[in-house]
Design a protein around this motif. Structure first.
Motif, short mmCIF file in Angstrom:
data_model
loop_
_atom_site.label_atom_id
_atom_site.label_comp_id
_atom_site.label_asym_id
_atom_site.label_seq_id
_atom_site.Cartn_x
_atom_site.Cartn_y
_atom_site.Cartn_z
N ARG A 36 0.81 -1.23 0.00
CA ARG A 36 0.00 0.00 0.00
C ARG A 36 0.84 1.27 0.00
O ARG A 36 0.50 2.25 -0.67
N TYR A 37 1.94 1.27 0.75
CA TYR A 37 2.65 2.54 0.97
C TYR A 37 4.08 2.58 0.41
O TYR A 37 4.79 3.55 0.65
N LYS A 39 4.71 1.67 -3.06
CA LYS A 39 4.50 1.31 -4.47
C LYS A 39 5.63 1.78 -5.35
O LYS A 39 5.98 1.12 -6.34
N ASP A 47 -0.55 -7.02 -3.29
CA ASP A 47 -0.30 -7.83 -2.10
C ASP A 47 -0.27 -9.32 -2.45
O ASP A 47 0.53 -10.08 -1.89
N SER A 481 -6.98 -3.83 3.62
CA SER A 481 -7.51 -3.12 2.45
C SER A 481 -8.75 -2.32 2.82
O SER A 481 -9.02 -1.27 2.24
N ASP A 597 -2.98 7.75 -5.02
CA ASP A 597 -3.70 7.19 -3.87
C ASP A 597 -4.21 8.30 -2.96
O ASP A 597 -5.32 8.21 -2.41
#
Length: 701
Positions: A36-37, A39, A47, A481, A597
């Motif tokens: 998620r953080y 990328k 994932d 998620s 995001d």
């Protein structure tokens, strides 16, 4: 083996992606956090890909460790050559390493080792020269020795044959080729131990299928039948082709008599030593492949089940049906708080219909109930019939829904269930669980062992450690998620958040109970044992609605708040502002994936990804199996997906099967290409067998 290069090839990604990902894993970062953080560092690997990457990295590291152990062992024996060392280093699987190491592995006493103890190894070397049988027999006479238990020439030759047979069986190249031929051209054949016995395995009583084509679910079913001693299983290898291959590779003599001797040795090597071993390996290979396939399907089904949209904002009356013990009832408010509980007896043997109606209608009115959740277990059909009739007498709109109660009893009898509701008995806890899993499936289902949720096949027959690891990863990815409300989440739910252990999750709840609501994410650093690393991993996945910092209720990580504030200013400057992502990313010196995001979160703060999933079907009237007719078109919910089709709930208490051949008007390799657990689909009834309780459905309309 260069592990990084191998991963680069296997996942078709760049060297920098591999290096960065391995480095982050080794630094203790969690998969959800990386996905998620980070990328920019992974090239936006998902994932799911990251978990496969993690598994392969571990496998390759274990393989590398095994190679070092094998090299050391052979070197200590003084038998390590440059060629052998290179072969071991080039091996790509554990099986290849095992094949190469086989001749050097310390052995239990075998016919060959006994012959070597008798001093017959030099005679075995002479045998492999394959000159002339008469001359060889003369040489063998020199090894006759009563003291060594070699009474005559025949005994000496037999000992040499045993040594050569073992050498043939230990040759890595031969084993590799024989394994390939067995997988490519062999068959798995199954016979009943008792052909007259009735069992669920009758379709396998006289069964044969090519090894390379047999489907995973059949392998697992056959394994279970064999374990229950109902089936006998054998791998039929292409013996003639294997024998020809060995003859071609080994026999060099022109002497007809010696040719026959070598054929005897080769037959013995294959039948006694190679075939049983290869059969075990092929069976293991089939099982491992079948298990991996079943675990993957189980994982995908579990994702769909966990990610079902919550029926939020509803006050629920949950019913756990029963006959003799009655139907347990729990009234639950929109936040999941239990308002009242009770027991009614609308089903046989007591059948207190009027009294049960009065109780439920009173609870509906008192607590303003708008949805009734009915568990799908014992007495579910009778309870649904009662509820359907009762609702006709209620003066407000109340719908009902059948809830899959798989695992509810496991939770209610668990230590966790006891801790959460010490004042209720097991049955009432089960009713509460049924109601809450309708309101928020994810928050409730994480309290139950994933294997007990009922969306797999043959889950008890496979590698439990591997299954547990995979399913835990699936749950972790789903929870992260979605994100969780820091001020309402249970310890069970918090423990699946990246960086939060079971101990820390309990500490968070303890801190919350002592100090009141969390007002900001930064306050997490005051929780016992939750240090900077854990905070970095978990902060972005925890939400605080109504906190002092609005961004704390988004999926934006605190490390990106300064970027988010700048983006927010620009978005608020004028209506319809269009963002030039490339230009803004360069100006803010932030990665493009992170910027995208941030914008997505600012556009829909607190967005729940489950809102995109199909909503469950709420019902007002009942349908029974006897009401079904061929050709009838119905709407249903996919309850389970297996290798050969999908089971669909059409509201008659018996899920119908849509066979893989009936899923679409095209060839379907696997049902998951077409349907997922939780999908709402249109189906047509093909046939109904009330006696066997079988419903065949089709989606080809």
């Amino acid at each position: 083996m260069d592990i990084l290069k191998a991963l680069e090839r296997e996942f078709s990604i760049k060297a920098w992606q591999v290096e960065n990902t391995v480095k982050m894993i080794d630094e203790g970062n969690t998969i959800p956090f990386i996905a998620r953080y980070r990328k920019e560092k992974t090239g936006s690997l998902t994932d799911e890909t990251l978990r496969k990457f993690y598994d392969r990295l571990n496998y390759m590291r274990n393989l590398d460790e095994k190679k070092q152990q094998v090299l050391q062992s052979i070197d200590e024996q003084g038998k390590l050559t440059d060629q052998l060392k290179q072969a071991i280093e080039d091996a790509g699987t554990m099986v290849e390493v095992d094949d190469i190491y086989r001749p050097y592995r310390p052995k239990r006493r075998t016919r060959a080792t006994i012959a070597k103890e008798k001093g017959l190894e030099p005679l075995a070397v002479l045998m492999m020269l394959q000159r002339n049988l008469a001359e060889f027999r003369q040489e063998a006479a020199g090894y006759v020795d009563e003291e060594k238990d070699v009474p005559d020439v025949e005994a000496a030759i037999q000992g040499a044959m045993d040594i050569v047979a073992e050498q043939i069986a230990d040759e890595a190249d031969y084993r590799t080729r024989i394994r390939e031929l067995t997988v490519k051209k062999g068959s798995i054949t199954v016979k009943a131990k008792d052909a007259e016995a009735e069992s669920v395995y009758e379709i396998y009583y006289d069964f044969s299928e090519p090894v390379g084509k047999i489907q995973g679910y059949k392998v697992l079913a056959i394994n279970r039948g064999e374990k229950e001693k109902l089936l006998g299983v054998k791998i039929e290898s292409p013996v003639e082709e294997i024998t020809r291959y060995l003859h071609r590779k080994i026999i060099k003599t022109n002497d007809a008599a010696f040719f026959e001797l070598m054929k005897t040795v080769i037959d013995d090597a294959y039948n006694r030593l190679i075939a049983p071993s290869i059969e075990r390996e092929v069976r293991n290979l089939l099982t491992e492949k079948a298990e991996e396939g079943a675990i993957e399907v189980f994982g995908k089904n579990l994702v769909q089940l966990l990610m079902q949209p919550p029926i939020s904002g509803h006050r629920v009356l949950a019913l756990d049906p029963g006959f003799r013990t009655g139907c347990k009832v729990a009234a639950i408010d929109a936040t999941g708080k239990v308002l009242d509980t009770g027991v009614i007896y609308p089903t046989p043997p007591k059948s207190k219909i009027a009294e049960s109606e009065k109780t439920l209608m009173g609870m509906i009115k008192k607590f303003d109930i708008d949805v009734i959740a009915i568990g799908n277990g014992t007495a579910s059909r009778e309870t649904e019939s009662f509820v359907s009739e009762m609702l006709k007498k209620v003066d407000k709109a109340v719908a009902y829904i059948i809830v899959n109660e798989a695992g509810a009893s496991v939770y209610s009898a668990s230590k966790l269930g006891t801790e959460e509701f010490p004042e209720y008995d097991v049955a009432l806890r089960s009713a509460v669980s049924i109601g809450r899993r309708l309101q928020d499936p994810l928050a409730e289902l994480v309290k139950i062992d994933p294997k007990s949720i009922g969306v797999g096949q043959y889950q008890h027959d496979m590698n439990q450690k591997r299954l547990d690891e995979t399913l835990a990863g699936v749950v972790e990815d789903c929870v992260n998620s979605v994100g969780v409300d820091l001020n309402t989440a249970s310890p069970s739910l918090l423990s699946y958040i990246a960086g939060i252990s079971g101990t820390i999750s309990k500490n968070i709840v303890a801190y919350r109970e002592e100090n009141g609501r969390f007002k900001s994410r930064r306050e997490l650093l005051k929780v016992a044992k939750l240090g900077p690393k854990a905070y970095e991993q978990c902060a972005g996945f925890l939400r605080i609605p109504g906190g002092v910092e609005p961004l704390d209720n988004t999926g934006i990580h605190p490390e990106s708040y300064s970027y988010a504030e700048e983006v927010s200013k620009r978005m608020n400057q004028k209506e319809g502002y269009k963002i030039d992502f490339g230009e803004l990313a360069a100006k803010l010196e932030v990665g493009l994936p992170t910027l995208k995001d941030i914008v997505k979160e600012l556009e829909k703060p607190g967005r729940d990804p489950r809102d995109d999933m199909p909503k469950p079907i709420l019902r007002n009237d009942i349908l029974e199996m006897k009401d079904l007719e061929e050709g009838m078109v119905l709407k249903g919910t996919v309850r389970n997906v297996i290798d050969f089709g999908a089971f669909v709930d059409i509201g008659v208490h018996q899920d119908g099967l849509v066979h893989i051949s009936q899923l679409a008007d095209r060839y379907v390799k696997h049902p998951l290409e077409v349907v997922s657990v939780g999908d709402v689909v249109d189906v047509k009834v093909l046939s109904v067998d009330e006696k066997k309780k079988r419903i065949s459905l089709t989606m080809r309309m």
